[in-house]
Each structure stands twice: as C-alpha cells, then as structure tokens.
Design a protein around this motif. Structure first.
Motif, short mmCIF file in Angstrom:
data_model
loop_
_atom_site.label_atom_id
_atom_site.label_comp_id
_atom_site.label_asym_id
_atom_site.label_seq_id
_atom_site.Cartn_x
_atom_site.Cartn_y
_atom_site.Cartn_z
N GLY A 24 -4.99 18.88 3.14
CA GLY A 24 -5.64 18.18 4.10
C GLY A 24 -4.68 16.99 4.04
O GLY A 24 -3.30 17.00 4.44
N LEU A 25 -4.86 15.67 4.31
CA LEU A 25 -3.89 14.63 4.27
C LEU A 25 -3.78 13.84 3.12
O LEU A 25 -3.27 12.74 2.93
N ARG A 26 -4.43 14.32 1.82
CA ARG A 26 -4.39 13.66 0.59
C ARG A 26 -2.90 13.54 0.10
O ARG A 26 -2.80 12.19 -0.31
N ARG A 27 -2.07 14.21 0.24
CA ARG A 27 -0.67 13.90 -0.12
C ARG A 27 0.04 12.96 0.59
O ARG A 27 0.54 12.10 0.03
N LEU A 28 -0.06 12.91 1.88
CA LEU A 28 0.38 11.90 2.75
C LEU A 28 -0.05 10.53 2.57
O LEU A 28 0.55 9.59 2.56
N GLU A 29 -1.58 10.55 2.46
CA GLU A 29 -2.20 9.15 1.88
C GLU A 29 -1.52 8.41 0.68
O GLU A 29 -1.42 7.56 0.43
N ALA A 30 -1.22 9.56 -0.39
CA ALA A 30 -0.63 9.21 -1.39
C ALA A 30 0.74 8.50 -1.43
O ALA A 30 0.96 7.48 -1.80
N VAL A 31 1.37 9.03 -0.32
CA VAL A 31 2.83 8.69 -0.03
C VAL A 31 2.73 7.29 0.70
O VAL A 31 3.34 6.31 0.32
N LEU A 32 1.75 7.07 1.65
CA LEU A 32 1.79 6.01 2.55
C LEU A 32 1.09 4.86 1.38
O LEU A 32 1.77 3.54 1.93
N THR A 33 0.20 5.21 0.66
CA THR A 33 -0.16 3.99 -0.41
C THR A 33 0.96 3.73 -1.28
O THR A 33 1.52 2.44 -1.42
N ALA A 34 1.92 4.57 -1.56
CA ALA A 34 3.01 4.14 -2.55
C ALA A 34 4.30 3.42 -1.71
O ALA A 34 4.71 2.47 -2.22
N ARG A 35 4.21 3.90 -0.34
CA ARG A 35 5.18 3.16 0.64
C ARG A 35 4.67 1.70 0.79
O ARG A 35 5.82 0.93 0.64
N GLN A 36 3.69 1.33 0.63
CA GLN A 36 3.10 -0.14 0.83
C GLN A 36 3.33 -0.63 -0.35
O GLN A 36 3.69 -1.97 -0.38
N ALA A 37 3.06 -0.19 -1.54
CA ALA A 37 3.40 -0.70 -2.98
C ALA A 37 4.79 -1.11 -3.17
O ALA A 37 5.13 -1.86 -3.67
N LEU A 38 5.72 -0.08 -2.48
CA LEU A 38 7.22 -0.38 -2.63
C LEU A 38 7.78 -1.20 -1.47
O LEU A 38 9.11 -1.44 -1.75
N ARG A 39 6.95 -1.76 -0.68
CA ARG A 39 7.57 -2.69 0.19
C ARG A 39 8.18 -3.94 -0.45
O ARG A 39 7.77 -4.47 -1.11
N GLY A 40 9.55 -4.17 0.15
CA GLY A 40 10.35 -5.18 -0.38
C GLY A 40 11.33 -4.48 -1.68
O GLY A 40 12.31 -5.28 -1.96
N LEU A 41 10.97 -3.36 -2.30
CA LEU A 41 11.76 -2.88 -3.05
C LEU A 41 12.71 -1.59 -2.49
O LEU A 41 13.90 -1.38 -2.72
N ALA A 42 12.08 -0.92 -1.64
CA ALA A 42 12.71 0.18 -0.81
C ALA A 42 11.88 0.55 0.37
O ALA A 42 10.74 0.44 0.42
N GLU A 43 12.79 1.19 1.16
CA GLU A 43 12.06 1.66 2.18
C GLU A 43 11.89 3.24 2.14
O GLU A 43 12.78 3.93 2.02
N LEU A 44 10.48 3.65 2.30
CA LEU A 44 10.11 5.05 2.07
C LEU A 44 9.55 5.53 3.38
O LEU A 44 8.66 4.91 3.95
N GLN A 45 10.29 6.62 3.90
CA GLN A 45 9.59 7.58 4.94
C GLN A 45 9.03 8.72 4.73
O GLN A 45 9.29 9.13 3.58
N ALA A 46 8.06 9.21 5.42
CA ALA A 46 7.04 10.30 5.20
C ALA A 46 7.57 11.35 6.41
O ALA A 46 7.28 11.00 7.71
N VAL A 47 7.70 12.45 6.02
CA VAL A 47 7.77 13.58 7.08
C VAL A 47 6.37 14.47 6.84
O VAL A 47 6.25 15.05 5.82
#
Length: 423
Positions: A142-165
């Motif tokens: 489903g979208l479970r893995r993407l949602e985990a990446v987007l959650t991590a991206r938000q938590a990492l904001r200011g530390l690193a820029e994380l993109q998802a494909v």
C-alpha cells in the motif's frame, strides 16, 4: 569510536559554545580546500558569506543602523579538508537493516519509521545532507512504507533533506490498476519523484507511459531502475521519456551494452551508478555488478554521472554502507574515474540528480559542507573518519575518531595528525 574527542574540530567561542546549536553566524577557520588553499569560511544563515585567507575574516559586518553580529561559533578545522557536502542519490531506506531480520521483515508504522530514520541519520553522519530513497508502493505494501518515509522526512527537517521516489511494481493491465491509483496518491501525499522498474512489468513501454503521465500531472521528475542490458529496449525507454527531460534519471545501468552510452547522452538522461555491488532491491534478483569500463564509457560520452549507495544492509547487499565517500573511493580505486570526478559523482552530480543547486566553497553558495580529516582528497577518501557536517548553515553532525596504540610502540608517533591518512 564516535566521541567528542579532544582532537576533533574545536569551537573557539568560549567554554559554553555548542557547535551543534550555534547562532546565525558560523566561522570555520584553518580549513584546507581541495585545491590546497587554507582558508577561513564565514557562514551567515544558509549561505556561505565569505571565504578568505586565515585570520582575515572577523564578525559579520553590521548593516547601517544595526549592531555587528558576533553570536555564533568559531570552529578550528586545522587538519581537515573542507568539501561541498555529498548527497545520497540512490538508497532504499524502507528495506535498510533488513538483512538480519525475519523474512519478510516486520512492517509496523513505528518499525518502518525507525529504520528509515536510522538509515537517514547514518548517511547524514557520513556527510550526506541531501538524500533520495526509493520506496515500494502498491500491492501488499500500500502506501505504508511511503508514509513512514514522509514521517521520517518531517522529523529530520533541519538536519537533512530527504526525498522519496514512489515505486509501483506493476502499472499496466488489470493487475496494474492498484499500482496506478497508488502512484497518483503517493505523488499527492508528497513523493518527490515517480519511479519503479519497467522491466518487472509485462509491458515495459506501457509502464513508462503511465509513469510519464502521472509525473507530468504532478509536475515531478522520474527516477527509474533499469539494468540497461537490452540496447533496443533502452532506446525505446529513453525515447519515451524525452518529453520530461532533463528531469529523468536512470540507474544503476550496470549491464549497459557497449556503445549504448550515446543513447543516454543524446537523450539527456542522467545516470546514477551503484559502485558497492552494482545493484539494489529495486531490480530484484542477484546483482551482476558494474561491467568493467562502463563508467569510463559513460564519462567519455558526457553522460551526467552520479553515484549512490543502493543498499544499507538489506537483502541485495547485507554489508551495504551509507557512506558516500566509500562510493567515491570505489570509483577512484577501481580506476574508473579520477579523484575529482569520483568525488563530484557523490557531491554535485548527486545533488543535480536530486534537482538541487550546486555547491562550491565560495561566497554566495549554499552552506552544505563536509569537513573530513585529511590533507588532500586522496587522504580523505583513503581514511577520513573524523567528520563535521554542515546543513543549511548549521553544524548538524560531528564524528570524532580516536586511534590509540599500546605503549609498546617504540617510536613517538602522534595519536592523530592532519598530515596522515589516519583519523
């Protein structure tokens, strides 16, 4: 080991200074650049404000009617090489650290988010301030893995820029209906690019057409997996993606046929290779590695070439590492690229693959920097373990490696030296 060792980068702004939380101005002193110059670098906000000879840069000049800004930190980088920060151009964080887990690995939201975050922080600690991870969507995922990446991206904001494909497995026919719906939803949720592997679909050409339509609708780039082993199929793939160039990336292309580099060059396609073992989980099946001479052919054909890790201890590479300097080392040690081109592949070429502006240690450029122990690029790639990472003008990570020997050594050798490869 990682510690705040005495021979790591020093802050000179007083005993209470904290380089991981400095103010609006950061002064890096005594850093050696890749061209051999030793300089001071002043950073203001998220940009490099000035680069000058050692001792020539003081506090940031005051604006008319405003006081001189003196807050911030001064960090002594004597013995360190200062470089544009590398970027991770091709990772699979949703499967990171899964090689030692049960098959299939647990995929609760909290577990997925933890592994993605841990993988991103590992890469950041090595210097990658911008990172791109490919994420499987659709089918049982489903979208479970993407949602985990987007959650991590938000938590990492200011530390690193994380993109998802977003990577659907199937997109054509009745079996691909779920993938088509999930792809469009993934791009609406915030996936940076559309991806996947057309070779895994019964209709590769149809897969590319569906992907292209979704990418154009979302105004995003395309980052696809391919072995590039079939010249005719590669030509069709590149031709179909022509409407979206230059926002097209292919990788790892490890089986690219001899002479096919011209197809990529004329098609304006960027390639991301994976020098650790030539493959990743996005291709499925056993990796055959990179064909000897492949990267030299791509370089000779002037194909824009970046390099990524591809795997971080997952099934495709149980010993995969997240260190961009490891990738650059492999490119240089194998004789495929010279030192400068090898580092550029994990730095500005990797940033270009992510759609990010270039970085130079010069005034006006983004303050995305890596200070690594060493006296030259060769020394840094050979054994630069101590590192200081700057993202958006802030020190976001420090690693200080201390090497000690037993006192039976007769010669009085230094614990660590900026003129040796150790550290």
């Amino acid at each position: 080991m990682d510690s705040a060792a005495a021979d790591g980068p020093h802050s000179g702004s007083g005993p209470t200074a904290n380089p991981l939380g400095h103010g609006p101005v950061l002064l890096l002193t005594g850093a050696r650049l890749a061209d051999g110059r030793v300089v001071d670098v002043r950073i203001s906000g998220d940009r490099i404000q000035a680069v000058g000879t050692v001792g020539s840069l003081g506090p940031l000049p005051a604006l008319p009617g405003a006081p001189t800004i003196t807050t911030g930190a001064r960090i002594d980088l004597k013995g360190y090489l200062l470089l544009p920060a590398p970027a991770e151009a091709h990772a699979h964080y949703d499967t990171a650290f899964s090689a030692a887990l049960a098959d299939p690995p647990p995929e609760s939201p909290s577990d997925l988010t933890r592994r993605v975050t841990e993988a991103a922080l590992a890469s950041l600690g090595y210097g990658a301030t911008a990172q791109r991870t490919h994420v499987r969507i659709g089918d049982v995922h489903g979208l479970r893995r993407l949602e985990a990446v987007l959650t991590a991206r938000q938590a990492l904001r200011g530390l690193a820029e994380l993109q998802a494909v977003a990577m659907p497995r199937l997109l054509t026919g009745r079996a691909g209906a779920d993938g088509r719906a999930q792809l469009r939803e993934a791009l609406k949720l915030g996936a940076t690019a559309a991806g996947g592997c057309p070779e895994l679909d019964p209709d590769p050409a149809g897969y590319v057409q569906v992907l292209l339509e979704a990418a154009r609708e979302a105004d995003c780039s395309v980052d696809l997996h391919t072995t590039a082993g079939d010249p005719a199929q590669l030509a069709r793939l590149v031709g179909a993606l022509a409407p979206l160039r230059p926002r097209v990336t292919l990788g790892p292309c490890g089986a690219l046929a001899r002479g096919a580099s011209t197809v990529l060059a004329t098609g304006g396609v960027r390639v991301v290779c994976l020098p650790q073992n030539g493959g990743c989980t996005g291709l499925e099946g056993r990796s055959t590695g990179l064909r000897p001479g492949l990267l030299r052919e791509l370089t000779a054909a002037r194909v824009p070439l970046a390099a990524g890790s591809g795997a971080l201890r997952d099934q495709s590479n149980p010993v995969g590492r997240a260190d961009p300097l490891e990738s650059a080392y492999l490119l240089a040690a194998g004789g495929e690229l010279d030192l400068e081109a090898a580092y550029d592949a994990v730095a500005n070429q990797a940033r270009a693959a992510l759609g990010l502006p270039p970085v130079r240690v010069d005034a006006g450029f983004p303050a995305e920097l890596l200070a690594v122990r060493g006296d030259s690029l060769a020394g840094a790639l050979a054994g630069g373990h101590s590192r200081l990472v700057v993202h958006s003008g802030r020190v976001v990570s420090r690693t200080s490696a201390v090497r000690e020997f037993a006192d039976t050594v007769a010669l009085a050798l230094p614990r660590q030296s900026g003129s040796t490869g150790g550290g």
